[in-house]
Design a protein around this motif. Structure first.
Motif, PDB file in Angstrom:
ATOM      1  N   GLU A  13      30.607  31.151  33.070  1.00  0.00           N
ATOM      2  CA  GLU A  13      31.640  30.387  32.378  1.00  0.00           C
ATOM      3  C   GLU A  13      31.711  30.798  30.908  1.00  0.00           C
ATOM      4  O   GLU A  13      30.925  31.610  30.425  1.00  0.00           O
ATOM      5  N   ALA A  14      32.654  30.212  30.187  1.00  0.00           N
ATOM      6  CA  ALA A  14      32.959  30.597  28.806  1.00  0.00           C
ATOM      7  C   ALA A  14      31.718  30.534  27.920  1.00  0.00           C
ATOM      8  O   ALA A  14      30.920  29.595  28.006  1.00  0.00           O
ATOM      9  N   ASN A  15      31.583  31.558  27.094  1.00  0.00           N
ATOM     10  CA  ASN A  15      30.580  31.642  26.019  1.00  0.00           C
ATOM     11  C   ASN A  15      29.153  31.877  26.509  1.00  0.00           C
ATOM     12  O   ASN A  15      28.226  31.859  25.696  1.00  0.00           O
ATOM     13  N   TYR A  16      28.972  32.121  27.809  1.00  0.00           N
ATOM     14  CA  TYR A  16      27.632  32.496  28.257  1.00  0.00           C
ATOM     15  C   TYR A  16      27.315  33.918  27.795  1.00  0.00           C
ATOM     16  O   TYR A  16      26.261  34.178  27.218  1.00  0.00           O
ATOM     17  N   LEU A  17      28.231  34.834  28.071  1.00  0.00           N
ATOM     18  CA  LEU A  17      28.052  36.219  27.658  1.00  0.00           C
ATOM     19  C   LEU A  17      28.446  36.385  26.195  1.00  0.00           C
ATOM     20  O   LEU A  17      29.237  35.607  25.654  1.00  0.00           O
ATOM     21  N   GLU A  18      27.887  37.397  25.561  1.00  0.00           N
ATOM     22  CA  GLU A  18      28.268  37.718  24.192  1.00  0.00           C
ATOM     23  C   GLU A  18      29.657  38.351  24.201  1.00  0.00           C
ATOM     24  O   GLU A  18      30.087  38.935  25.209  1.00  0.00           O
ATOM     25  N   PRO A  19      30.404  38.251  23.082  1.00  0.00           N
ATOM     26  CA  PRO A  19      31.778  38.785  23.048  1.00  0.00           C
ATOM     27  C   PRO A  19      31.871  40.259  23.431  1.00  0.00           C
ATOM     28  O   PRO A  19      32.891  40.704  23.970  1.00  0.00           O
ATOM     29  N   ASN A  20      30.811  41.026  23.179  1.00  0.00           N
ATOM     30  CA  ASN A  20      30.867  42.468  23.481  1.00  0.00           C
ATOM     31  C   ASN A  20      30.438  42.786  24.911  1.00  0.00           C
ATOM     32  O   ASN A  20      30.447  43.939  25.326  1.00  0.00           O
ATOM     33  N   GLN A  21      30.065  41.778  25.673  1.00  0.00           N
ATOM     34  CA  GLN A  21      29.655  41.994  27.064  1.00  0.00           C
ATOM     35  C   GLN A  21      30.846  41.809  27.997  1.00  0.00           C
ATOM     36  O   GLN A  21      31.341  40.701  28.157  1.00  0.00           O
ATOM     37  N   LYS A  22      31.272  42.881  28.614  1.00  0.00           N
ATOM     38  CA  LYS A  22      32.392  42.844  29.550  1.00  0.00           C
ATOM     39  C   LYS A  22      31.902  43.324  30.920  1.00  0.00           C
ATOM     40  O   LYS A  22      31.344  44.412  31.041  1.00  0.00           O
ATOM     41  N   LEU A  23      32.100  42.519  31.933  1.00  0.00           N
ATOM     42  CA  LEU A  23      31.653  42.864  33.274  1.00  0.00           C
ATOM     43  C   LEU A  23      32.790  43.491  34.066  1.00  0.00           C
ATOM     44  O   LEU A  23      33.937  43.030  34.011  1.00  0.00           O
ATOM     45  N   ALA A  24      32.458  44.535  34.828  1.00  0.00           N
ATOM     46  CA  ALA A  24      33.473  45.259  35.597  1.00  0.00           C
ATOM     47  C   ALA A  24      33.975  44.457  36.789  1.00  0.00           C
ATOM     48  O   ALA A  24      35.119  44.616  37.221  1.00  0.00           O
ATOM     49  N   HIS A  25      33.143  43.569  37.319  1.00  0.00           N
ATOM     50  CA  HIS A  25      33.509  42.812  38.516  1.00  0.00           C
ATOM     51  C   HIS A  25      32.569  41.619  38.657  1.00  0.00           C
ATOM     52  O   HIS A  25      31.514  41.575  38.008  1.00  0.00           O
ATOM     53  N   PRO A  26      32.918  40.658  39.505  1.00  0.00           N
ATOM     54  CA  PRO A  26      31.990  39.551  39.788  1.00  0.00           C
ATOM     55  C   PRO A  26      30.703  40.084  40.431  1.00  0.00           C
ATOM     56  O   PRO A  26      30.661  41.222  40.917  1.00  0.00           O
ATOM     57  N   MET A  27      29.680  39.260  40.442  1.00  0.00           N
ATOM     58  CA  MET A  27      28.382  39.683  40.965  1.00  0.00           C
ATOM     59  C   MET A  27      27.937  38.793  42.121  1.00  0.00           C
ATOM     60  O   MET A  27      28.390  37.672  42.257  1.00  0.00           O
TER      61      MET A  27
END
Length: 425
Positions: free
Chosen positions: A181-195
């Protein structure tokens, strides 16, 4: 078998709750059955040990209902392993108020690893081996195991090695955290697909510190080495997929021996109010039984095999849950081996049904928990689904005819006392 379930308290809008710890379930610092973990809003429910999966589930449902009835009006329990949306400034998160020593540890942990990585919740299963099994092993191998402690240490080591080795299979079958959900990952972390399981991935919980499960001596030495090198702030910080348990003090564990193992690799199952299903517990028991009937790996091979297993688990956890796993053939072979073993020891038809269902999950990844959750993802979020589930489970708990209120008088129950009180419901 004993079960520990972590769940975040939230408000009706899906934010982390601002309400204090529920007073009617007692002091969070002293109650062993209802406590907190990383965050003040991360409630942890702990069941007494049970002989059977159904008995463990009875205790879990009773305690889960107790917790839900103690929540403030409008409060809910978030049913997913990955946390609800976090504040942009994570330093505003309130760490668990568990006394000066524990709070100092939590602050140091957050400083080292960041607040986000402490927020995922999960299911911990504690497994112990009944004394008559240990006695049987000693009678068969008296020269190898001169005392009970040596036999127990060996058997628990075999079980631990097996669960670390096949953790990837559990991650595939029961992984249920495809998105954050929002704000768990850092702004520079972009995931290619769900896990398949973000909680079990490199983006998930905790300290990436590998334990040594060759034997108890090396297990203790590895953790002490991590503390000495400053990788771990204390031996408590070892959060491996399996932990040897028996005494909170590592040195005393070394002397007194292993009393049980703690399995820490399961995501919360959001399709049930309590976070885990009976079929999952039965599969865990079956796998533990299978593992204990096989010899330990040669000591010079353990570290390399389990290192490869950790990497395999990372791969499986980070796969797209809508696609078949890279290790499908191996997973099918393992399920068939377990089916043969279940037949050999003449388990009931319920185990055949469980294994048939799990084989279907391997053949069709859309039938796995994460695969099914993808049907409810909206704009990269499961918030709407999680809130709908949370409200349904809360309403059902509040309608319970006989909720347990025994914690309200401040009594601290022993295991025997709590089991008797819950069995009387």
């Amino acid at each position: 078998m004993g079960i520990e379930i972590e769940m975040d308290r939230i408000d009706s809008q899906g934010n982390l709750s601002q309400e204090p710890y529920p007073a009617s379930i007692g002091d969070e610092k002293t109650k062993p059955w209802m406590t907190n973990d990383f965050l003040e809003v991360m409630s942890e429910t702990v069941t007494p040990a049970a002989d059977y999966a159904l008995e463990a589930m009875h205790y879990l449902y009773a305690l889960n209902t107790t917790l839900r009835n103690a929540l403030a009006p409008g409060e809910l329990l978030w049913p997913l392993s990955m946390p609800p949306r976090l504040p942009k400034d994570k330093s505003k998160l309130v760490l668990a108020k568990m006394g000066p020593k524990k709070e100092a540890y939590l602050h140091e942990w957050a400083k080292r690893h960041g607040y986000s990585q402490g927020t995922p919740c999960g299911v911990h299963i504690n497994l112990s081996i009944k004394p008559h099994i240990v006695d049987l092993v000693r009678k068969q191998l008296p020269d190898r195991f001169p005392d009970e402690r040596s036999a127990m240490n060996y058997l628990y080591t075999v079980v631990a090695q097996g669960f670390v080795r096949y953790r990837w299979l559990l991650t595939y079958l029961f992984g249920a955290s495809p998105v954050a959900e929002a704000n768990y990952l850092e702004p520079n972390q972009k995931l290619a697909h769900p896990m398949r399981s973000m909680r079990q991935s490199s983006y998930g919980f905790g300290t990436k510190f590998r334990g040594d499960f060759t034997n108890l001596d090396r297990y203790v030495a590895r953790i002490e080495e991590g503390v000495k090198e400053g990788i771990l702030t204390s031996d408590y910080e070892f959060h491996g997929p399996v932990r040897f348990k028996g005494n909170a003090e590592l040195k005393r564990l070394h002397k007194e021996g292993i009393k049980y193992v703690e399995l820490r690799m399961l995501d919360l199952d959001p399709t049930t109010a309590v976070g885990v299903k009976t079929v999952t517990l039965r599969f865990i028991r079956l796998l533990a039984s299978y593992l204990i009937m096989h010899p330990a790996m040669p000591e010079n091979e353990v570290d390399d095999v389990l290192k490869q297993a950790d990497e395999r688990n990372r791969v499986v956890a980070e796969e797209d849950p809508r696609k078949k796993t890279k290790y499908q053939a191996t997973a099918l072979a393992m399920i068939k081996r377990l089916a043969q073993y279940a037949n050999q020891i003449q388990l009931g038809p319920e185990y055949t049904e469980i294994l048939d269902e799990l084989e279907d999950r391997i053949l069709n990844s859309l039938m796995t928990p994460s695969g099914q959750l993808m049907n409810y993802v909206q704009d990269g979020s499961l918030e709407a689904y999680a809130l709908q589930r949370a409200k349904r489970y809360q309403e059902a708990a509040l309608e319970s005819l006989h909720p347990f209120h025994g914690f309200e008088d401040g009594k601290i129950y022993t295991t025997k006392e709590l089991k008797a009180a819950l069995d009387a419901l």
